[in-house]
Design an enzyme around this catalytic site. Sequence first.
Site, PDB file in Angstrom:
ATOM      1  N   GLU A  25       0.843  -1.199   0.000  1.00 55.62           N
ATOM      2  CA  GLU A  25       0.000   0.000   0.000  1.00 55.62           C
ATOM      3  C   GLU A  25       0.875   1.243   0.000  1.00 55.62           C
ATOM      4  O   GLU A  25       1.980   1.239   0.553  1.00 55.62           O
ATOM      5  CB  GLU A  25      -0.895  -0.011   1.257  1.00 55.62           C
ATOM      6  CG  GLU A  25      -1.754   1.240   1.393  1.00 55.62           C
ATOM      7  CD  GLU A  25      -2.855   1.131   2.438  1.00 55.62           C
ATOM      8  OE1 GLU A  25      -2.857   0.146   3.210  1.00 55.62           O
ATOM      9  OE2 GLU A  25      -3.715   2.032   2.479  1.00 55.62           O
ATOM     10  N   ASN A  70      -6.750   1.503   2.727  1.00 55.17           N
ATOM     11  CA  ASN A  70      -7.495   2.756   2.866  1.00 55.17           C
ATOM     12  C   ASN A  70      -7.062   3.772   1.816  1.00 55.17           C
ATOM     13  O   ASN A  70      -7.865   4.599   1.374  1.00 55.17           O
ATOM     14  CB  ASN A  70      -7.268   3.329   4.260  1.00 55.17           C
ATOM     15  CG  ASN A  70      -7.800   2.420   5.360  1.00 55.17           C
ATOM     16  OD1 ASN A  70      -8.621   1.539   5.096  1.00 55.17           O
ATOM     17  ND2 ASN A  70      -7.338   2.605   6.577  1.00 55.17           N
ATOM     18  N   ASN A 170     -12.193  -0.986  -0.802  1.00 53.76           N
ATOM     19  CA  ASN A 170     -11.485  -1.514   0.370  1.00 53.76           C
ATOM     20  C   ASN A 170     -12.279  -1.217   1.636  1.00 53.76           C
ATOM     21  O   ASN A 170     -12.709  -0.076   1.833  1.00 53.76           O
ATOM     22  CB  ASN A 170     -10.107  -0.845   0.487  1.00 53.76           C
ATOM     23  CG  ASN A 170      -9.370  -1.265   1.750  1.00 53.76           C
ATOM     24  OD1 ASN A 170      -8.926  -2.404   1.857  1.00 53.76           O
ATOM     25  ND2 ASN A 170      -9.262  -0.364   2.723  1.00 53.76           N
ATOM     26  N   GLU A 171     -12.469  -2.230   2.445  1.00 61.75           N
ATOM     27  CA  GLU A 171     -13.100  -2.073   3.772  1.00 61.75           C
ATOM     28  C   GLU A 171     -14.249  -1.062   3.728  1.00 61.75           C
ATOM     29  O   GLU A 171     -14.316  -0.144   4.554  1.00 61.75           O
ATOM     30  CB  GLU A 171     -12.050  -1.689   4.820  1.00 61.75           C
ATOM     31  CG  GLU A 171     -11.012  -2.784   4.994  1.00 61.75           C
ATOM     32  CD  GLU A 171     -10.057  -2.599   6.155  1.00 61.75           C
ATOM     33  OE1 GLU A 171     -10.055  -1.544   6.815  1.00 61.75           O
ATOM     34  OE2 GLU A 171      -9.275  -3.551   6.409  1.00 61.75           O
ATOM     35  N   TYR A 241      -7.053  -8.361  11.544  1.00 59.24           N
ATOM     36  CA  TYR A 241      -5.759  -8.217  12.216  1.00 59.24           C
ATOM     37  C   TYR A 241      -5.945  -8.722  13.633  1.00 59.24           C
ATOM     38  O   TYR A 241      -6.975  -8.455  14.252  1.00 59.24           O
ATOM     39  CB  TYR A 241      -5.312  -6.751  12.223  1.00 59.24           C
ATOM     40  CG  TYR A 241      -4.983  -6.251  10.832  1.00 59.24           C
ATOM     41  CD1 TYR A 241      -3.745  -6.494  10.270  1.00 59.24           C
ATOM     42  CD2 TYR A 241      -5.933  -5.568  10.085  1.00 59.24           C
ATOM     43  CE1 TYR A 241      -3.445  -6.068   8.981  1.00 59.24           C
ATOM     44  CE2 TYR A 241      -5.644  -5.131   8.796  1.00 59.24           C
ATOM     45  CZ  TYR A 241      -4.398  -5.385   8.251  1.00 59.24           C
ATOM     46  OH  TYR A 241      -4.100  -4.971   6.985  1.00 59.24           O
ATOM     47  N   GLU A 289      -6.392  -9.099   3.464  1.00 60.23           N
ATOM     48  CA  GLU A 289      -5.512  -8.469   4.470  1.00 60.23           C
ATOM     49  C   GLU A 289      -5.585  -9.343   5.714  1.00 60.23           C
ATOM     50  O   GLU A 289      -6.671  -9.558   6.259  1.00 60.23           O
ATOM     51  CB  GLU A 289      -5.956  -7.051   4.821  1.00 60.23           C
ATOM     52  CG  GLU A 289      -5.636  -6.033   3.762  1.00 60.23           C
ATOM     53  CD  GLU A 289      -5.940  -4.595   4.193  1.00 60.23           C
ATOM     54  OE1 GLU A 289      -5.768  -4.266   5.386  1.00 60.23           O
ATOM     55  OE2 GLU A 289      -6.360  -3.817   3.314  1.00 60.23           O
ATOM     56  N   GLN A 340       1.482  -6.124   5.626  1.00 58.36           N
ATOM     57  CA  GLN A 340       1.860  -5.829   4.257  1.00 58.36           C
ATOM     58  C   GLN A 340       3.215  -6.473   3.990  1.00 58.36           C
ATOM     59  O   GLN A 340       3.559  -7.409   4.694  1.00 58.36           O
ATOM     60  CB  GLN A 340       1.871  -4.325   4.065  1.00 58.36           C
ATOM     61  CG  GLN A 340       0.475  -3.722   4.318  1.00 58.36           C
ATOM     62  CD  GLN A 340       0.322  -2.264   3.924  1.00 58.36           C
ATOM     63  OE1 GLN A 340       1.167  -1.687   3.274  1.00 58.36           O
ATOM     64  NE2 GLN A 340      -0.787  -1.653   4.338  1.00 58.36           N
TER      65      GLN A 340
HETATM   66  O1  AHR Z   1      -2.978  -2.510   6.141  1.00 56.26           O
HETATM   67  C1  AHR Z   1      -3.213  -1.324   6.832  1.00 56.26           C
HETATM   68  C2  AHR Z   1      -4.663  -0.881   6.738  1.00 56.26           C
HETATM   69  O2  AHR Z   1      -5.459  -1.791   7.421  1.00 56.26           O
HETATM   70  C3  AHR Z   1      -5.249  -0.870   5.354  1.00 56.26           C
HETATM   71  O3  AHR Z   1      -5.015   0.317   4.684  1.00 56.26           O
HETATM   72  C4  AHR Z   1      -6.714  -1.023   5.623  1.00 56.26           C
HETATM   73  O4  AHR Z   1      -7.375  -1.683   4.578  1.00 56.26           O
HETATM   74  C5  AHR Z   1      -6.761  -1.787   6.921  1.00 56.26           C
HETATM   75  O5  AHR Z   1      -7.630  -1.220   7.826  1.00 56.26           O
END
Ligand code: AHR
Length: 490
Positions: A25, A70, A170-171, A241, A289, A340
């Site tokens: 990203e 994001n 995304n999200e 995450y 992700e 990432q």
């Molecule tokens: O990977 C970091 C961020 O985590 C990304 O930009 C977003 O998609 C997620 O919330």
Amino acid sequence: MNRIQIDPSRTLGQISRHIFGGFAEHLGRCIYGGIYEPGSPLADDDGLRRDVLDALRRLSMPIMRYPGGNFVSGYRWLDGVGPRDERPTRVDLAWGALEPNTFGTNELIDFCRKIGTEPYLAVNCGDGDMREARDWVEYCNGTSETALVKLRRQHGYEAPHQVKYWGIGNEVDGHWQIGFKTAQEYARAATEFAKIMKWADPTIKIVASAVSLWEGDLVERAQLLLEQAGNKIDYMALHWYVGNAADDYDAYMATSELVEERLSSYEGLIRALRLDNQLQRPIHIAVDEWNVWYRTFRMDEPPLDQLEERYNLEDALVNAMQLNAFIRHARSVKMANIAQIVNVIAPIFTRPDGLFLQTIFFPFELYSRTCGDTALDVFWEGDTFSGGAYAGVRVLDVAATLRADANEIVVYVVNRGRMDAVETTLTLAEGAFAGPVDLHVVNGPDVKAENSFDAPDVVGTRGTTLQAEGRSLTVAFEPHSVNALVFRVG
Ligand code: AHR
């Protein structure tokens, strides 16, 4: 008594190599100062860091998601193509940074080709529109004499990039997202975006943004999306995450149960909705992700920090468990992208004069390098523990794969025991060990051990060979270790 039983006939499904995908990203030092650093003595003629390319090659990532995250929800892809000195600098609202746009679509394609990975582009479904999205598909993949194809050629790329995988947004379920969308708004947008993007290139595969928040409306989102766009989308994207903010080792080690819950529920949801909507075509899961991220986690107000998470051994164990889960759910999880790749919540950490490999690099490398093509339905039982909301969790976390053409089996074992080795008997339901067993172990002195520039080898991978005969083998798995047993069956 801990035991693992392997039956090569009990297969779960084909493993997609795309579960070893990555994600880059425009954020912090992932692109600038990570992948791309023109002028650095470590950079090649294209400004790509040679040391980073070499480290990434070790991870054998078959697919790379880009440019966000994001970031993509405010991105204009046209800003990032053409002569570099004419590209505009813009404010990146997602991360509160200035984006120089000196790295864009064509630089990403060059980077991907150099590490043997396939690009997977996400389009802006935040403040971007569908015209912009389909134009990007045409710029990348078009072959007719259109203005956009001529523009790509003018930029030095005669042949189409043949970008096959495209994500829509995304999200979009997150209030932090530029252009957050309700379930209904996104289902409508995704349907129209997918429709005209596929008109630009009918061969592309579409990834819809499904869940990142994991509360409230995940069922409704899936339902509306599949009802409206079920005949257009190919993947539903999940993000998560995990972390150990409470510094509770047992609870952290029970993360496997949360991951299982999420994957099995979502699998069931897709199955039910496909049945309900009479969809014959498969809809896969893309966990596009996933990682450990909690130390540098702030999503409230820009400017946010650079997300330069430093990982320890317990994080590596948790990442190995997530890879085990992707293998066990091989039937439905057809893509996963560790988030990432460099500096930003990443396995590789750079500074101007070099890099070191974080703990989480090693399980990823081991799995990516050894994983077979078919997931096995492995049975295991033994000691258990309680952690967080979960009781009766097996101390070992196990997955297994088969490479049918070579008769090779790999058994992945995470020993979550903090203090003790776990003696385990591995038994083959049929056949016998044909030769020695290679045992690869990722480990370090204790669960909080980290690598750094000063001490880059505290956590790493070691290999040994075990003699095996007949149908069973007893192994003592070291405490806090990730193990891969690689062997052939005769
Ligand atoms: O990977 C970091 C961020 O985590 C990304 O930009 C977003 O998609 C997620 O919330």
